[in-house]
Write a protein that holds these residues in place. Structure first.
Motif, PDB file in Angstrom:
ATOM      1  N   ILE A  61       0.248  -0.946   0.247  1.00 20.62           N
ATOM      2  CA  ILE A  61       0.043  -0.105   0.038  1.00 20.62           C
ATOM      3  C   ILE A  61       1.030   1.605  -0.385  1.00 20.62           C
ATOM      4  N   GLU A  62       1.972   1.306   0.781  1.00 19.18           N
ATOM      5  CA  GLU A  62       2.793   2.402   0.269  1.00 19.18           C
ATOM      6  C   GLU A  62       3.705   2.069  -0.577  1.00 19.18           C
ATOM      7  N   LEU A  63       3.661   1.357  -1.023  1.00 13.27           N
ATOM      8  CA  LEU A  63       4.680   1.406  -2.535  1.00 13.27           C
ATOM      9  C   LEU A  63       3.724   2.023  -3.460  1.00 13.27           C
ATOM     10  N   LEU A  64       2.245   1.931  -3.356  1.00 12.67           N
ATOM     11  CA  LEU A  64       1.153   2.211  -4.128  1.00 12.67           C
ATOM     12  C   LEU A  64       0.878   4.034  -4.185  1.00 12.67           C
ATOM     13  N   ARG A  65       0.963   3.914  -2.869  1.00 15.02           N
ATOM     14  CA  ARG A  65       1.127   5.622  -2.246  1.00 15.02           C
ATOM     15  C   ARG A  65       1.887   6.007  -2.723  1.00 15.02           C
ATOM     16  N   THR A  66       3.457   6.002  -2.811  1.00 11.10           N
ATOM     17  CA  THR A  66       4.892   6.365  -3.143  1.00 11.10           C
ATOM     18  C   THR A  66       4.357   6.408  -4.843  1.00 11.10           C
ATOM     19  N   LEU A  67       4.085   5.358  -5.815  1.00  9.72           N
ATOM     20  CA  LEU A  67       4.023   5.291  -6.819  1.00  9.72           C
ATOM     21  C   LEU A  67       2.329   6.351  -7.284  1.00  9.72           C
ATOM     22  N   TYR A  68       1.228   6.503  -7.726  1.00 16.57           N
ATOM     23  CA  TYR A  68       0.627   7.039  -7.286  1.00 16.57           C
ATOM     24  C   TYR A  68       1.184   8.816  -7.609  1.00 16.57           C
ATOM     25  N   ILE A  69       1.249   8.757  -6.056  1.00 16.65           N
ATOM     26  CA  ILE A  69       2.214  10.845  -5.871  1.00 16.65           C
ATOM     27  C   ILE A  69       3.703  10.896  -6.716  1.00 16.65           C
ATOM     28  N   PHE A  70       4.593  10.372  -7.510  1.00  9.52           N
ATOM     29  CA  PHE A  70       5.539  10.498  -7.753  1.00  9.52           C
ATOM     30  C   PHE A  70       4.597  10.481  -9.645  1.00  9.52           C
ATOM     31  N   LEU A  71       3.572   9.330 -10.316  1.00 10.97           N
ATOM     32  CA  LEU A  71       3.174   9.733 -11.329  1.00 10.97           C
ATOM     33  C   LEU A  71       2.123  10.913 -11.611  1.00 10.97           C
ATOM     34  N   ASN A 118       2.922  13.411  -9.916  1.00 10.84           N
ATOM     35  CA  ASN A 118       3.490  15.125 -10.029  1.00 10.84           C
ATOM     36  C   ASN A 118       4.637  14.637 -11.010  1.00 10.84           C
ATOM     37  N   GLY A 119       4.283  13.699 -12.699  1.00  7.43           N
ATOM     38  CA  GLY A 119       5.013  14.008 -14.042  1.00  7.43           C
ATOM     39  C   GLY A 119       6.729  13.289 -13.292  1.00  7.43           C
ATOM     40  N   GLY A 120       7.049  13.093 -12.291  1.00  8.23           N
ATOM     41  CA  GLY A 120       8.381  12.031 -12.233  1.00  8.23           C
ATOM     42  C   GLY A 120       9.164  13.397 -11.093  1.00  8.23           C
ATOM     43  N   ASN A 121       9.163  13.889 -10.847  1.00 12.47           N
ATOM     44  CA  ASN A 121       9.387  15.129  -9.618  1.00 12.47           C
ATOM     45  C   ASN A 121      10.035  14.534  -8.912  1.00 12.47           C
ATOM     46  N   LEU A 122      11.103  14.145  -8.752  1.00 13.07           N
ATOM     47  CA  LEU A 122      11.121  13.967  -7.225  1.00 13.07           C
ATOM     48  C   LEU A 122      10.890  14.509  -5.650  1.00 13.07           C
ATOM     49  N   GLU A 123      11.051  16.317  -5.512  1.00 11.97           N
ATOM     50  CA  GLU A 123      11.460  16.692  -5.078  1.00 11.97           C
ATOM     51  C   GLU A 123      10.296  16.899  -4.189  1.00 11.97           C
ATOM     52  N   GLN A 124       8.819  17.874  -5.627  1.00 14.47           N
ATOM     53  CA  GLN A 124       7.629  17.480  -4.673  1.00 14.47           C
ATOM     54  C   GLN A 124       7.107  16.349  -4.714  1.00 14.47           C
ATOM     55  N   THR A 125       7.415  15.275  -4.973  1.00 13.56           N
ATOM     56  CA  THR A 125       7.233  13.609  -4.808  1.00 13.56           C
ATOM     57  C   THR A 125       7.569  13.658  -3.124  1.00 13.56           C
ATOM     58  N   ALA A 126       9.305  14.308  -2.679  1.00 13.38           N
ATOM     59  CA  ALA A 126       9.671  13.751  -1.505  1.00 13.38           C
ATOM     60  C   ALA A 126       9.134  14.493  -0.868  1.00 13.38           C
ATOM     61  N   ALA A 127       8.285  16.286  -0.957  1.00 18.17           N
ATOM     62  CA  ALA A 127       7.709  17.106  -0.145  1.00 18.17           C
ATOM     63  C   ALA A 127       6.146  16.276   0.503  1.00 18.17           C
ATOM     64  N   ALA A 140       7.022  13.271   2.644  1.00 22.11           N
ATOM     65  CA  ALA A 140       7.646  13.621   3.732  1.00 22.11           C
ATOM     66  C   ALA A 140       9.094  12.679   3.675  1.00 22.11           C
ATOM     67  N   LEU A 141       9.756  12.581   2.835  1.00 22.38           N
ATOM     68  CA  LEU A 141      10.658  11.969   2.751  1.00 22.38           C
ATOM     69  C   LEU A 141      11.686  12.535   2.114  1.00 22.38           C
ATOM     70  N   SER A 142      13.492  11.927   2.603  1.00 24.97           N
ATOM     71  CA  SER A 142      14.807  12.607   1.490  1.00 24.97           C
ATOM     72  C   SER A 142      14.402  11.967   0.425  1.00 24.97           C
ATOM     73  N   ILE A 143      15.244  12.929  -0.186  1.00 22.59           N
ATOM     74  CA  ILE A 143      15.427  12.696  -1.888  1.00 22.59           C
ATOM     75  C   ILE A 143      15.958  10.596  -1.986  1.00 22.59           C
ATOM     76  N   SER A 144      17.135  10.752  -1.171  1.00 25.45           N
ATOM     77  CA  SER A 144      17.310   9.377  -1.147  1.00 25.45           C
ATOM     78  C   SER A 144      16.611   8.072  -0.927  1.00 25.45           C
ATOM     79  N   GLY A 145      16.073   8.216  -0.015  1.00 30.29           N
ATOM     80  CA  GLY A 145      14.685   8.032   0.610  1.00 30.29           C
ATOM     81  C   GLY A 145      13.929   7.464  -0.451  1.00 30.29           C
ATOM     82  N   LEU A 146      13.343   8.599  -0.924  1.00 31.57           N
ATOM     83  CA  LEU A 146      12.578   8.524  -2.720  1.00 31.57           C
ATOM     84  C   LEU A 146      13.554   7.575  -3.217  1.00 31.57           C
TER      85      LEU A 146
END
Length: 315
Positions: free
Chosen positions: A243-253, A255-264, A267-273
């Protein structure tokens, strides 16, 4: 009234000789009793009337295309709602922070009372109903034509949010309905829309869902579910760990693959994302930067959310 203060009374004596310490409390007690009975009577009548309107809204939604179109319009006319005019159906999703059923039920009553009072104050005769944690509103086009239905509902959500700070509100809007026989379809559209709403976009109209919203209906839900699950492949929906991976995937998609916005947003670090994205790509065996893959995965998750198959907690 019902253990709540709803008014105040003061005695003003121009002549202190008129003051009587024993009579004044008696007068106050009698006045309070009479006032509370009158107010309770009016409150009960108003609540009964609004419940009746809510039952009527249920009848409209459940009538379907086989219902008596003219009979519904005639009944609506008796309560001052003109269903011969185009209208919208809105669904408000109320998300409570505390998992306490008794408090939720009490809060729902207060929210309904607030909406009723607001409608009366604004001279907007809308129908309000309730299903589970959803509030259903039927609003005719002429009541929102100046602002439009989306700004109107957005204002309503802002008012509710300011009044009930412990509740999160999300809204779904149907397409415009010209015939009351299609009210049931409009309700399903609004319900489909609100399932996709999130903190990034609290109000979603069915029209904004595009072709995906139009393609999903009761007759093809199983096919949509099958195709969407196949697209997600090894990211199994029945595994709580995913579920957490799905949530991460959805927000990443989204945001158009924008790592900074998705990490914000997460509430993850860029390396964690980056680690999570790499893990998702490994599970799916797909490159998320591929536009075609990106698009298919986003539509798959949105489709499953629309039909209520998954709730990834993005609200």
């Amino acid at each position: 009234m019902q253990n709540k203060i709803v008014g105040y009374c003061s005695f003003i004596y121009h002549d202190l000789d008129q003051f009587n310490a024993s009579i004044s409390p008696m007068i106050l007690e009698r006045l309070a009793s009479v006032s509370s009975v009158c107010l309770l009577n009016e409150k009960t009548k108003l609540e009964s009337y609004e419940r009746m309107k809510g039952f009527f809204l249920e009848e409209i939604i459940n009538a379907g295309q086989q219902g008596n179109y003219h009979d519904l319009i005639m009944k609506a006319g008796l309560i001052g709602v003109d269903l011969s005019k185009p209208f919208y159906i809105c669904v408000l999703d109320c998300r409570f922070q505390e998992d306490d059923l008794s408090k939720e039920l009490e809060m729902q009553k207060e929210i309904l009372s607030f909406l009723t009072a607001y409608g009366n104050e604004q001279k907007q005769n809308m129908l309000i109903g309730q299903r589970a944690k959803h509030l259903i509103l039927l609003v005719t086009e002429d009541q929102v034509e100046k602002a439009g239905i989306q700004p109107w509902l957005s204002k309503m959500v802002d008012l509710l949010s300011s009044q009930f700070s412990s509740v999160k509100f999300y809204g779904g809007i149907s397409s415009k309905v010209n015939n009351v026989s299609y009210a049931g379809d409009a309700y399903k559209e609004a319900l489909t829309s609100v399932r996709v709403a999130s903190k990034h976009q609290q109000i979603i109209s069915f029209e904004s869902l595009g072709v995906v919203g139009v393609l999903i209906n009761e007759k093809n839900e199983q096919e949509v579910k099958k195709i969407a699950k196949a697209c997600l492949g090894n990211l199994k929906l029945d595994d709580p760990k995913n579920i957490e991976l799905l949530r991460t995937l959805y927000i990443f998609l989204v945001n158009g693959g924008n790592l900074e916005q998705t990490a914000a947003d997460l509430a993850l670090s860029i390396s964690g994302l980056r680690y999570r994205v790499s893990k998702i790509e490994s599970i799916l065996q797909q490159e998320l930067r591929n536009p075609m893959i990106h698009h298919q995965l986003l539509l798959s998750i949105q489709s499953l959310m629309m039909i209520g198959e998954i709730d990834i907690g993005i609200k």
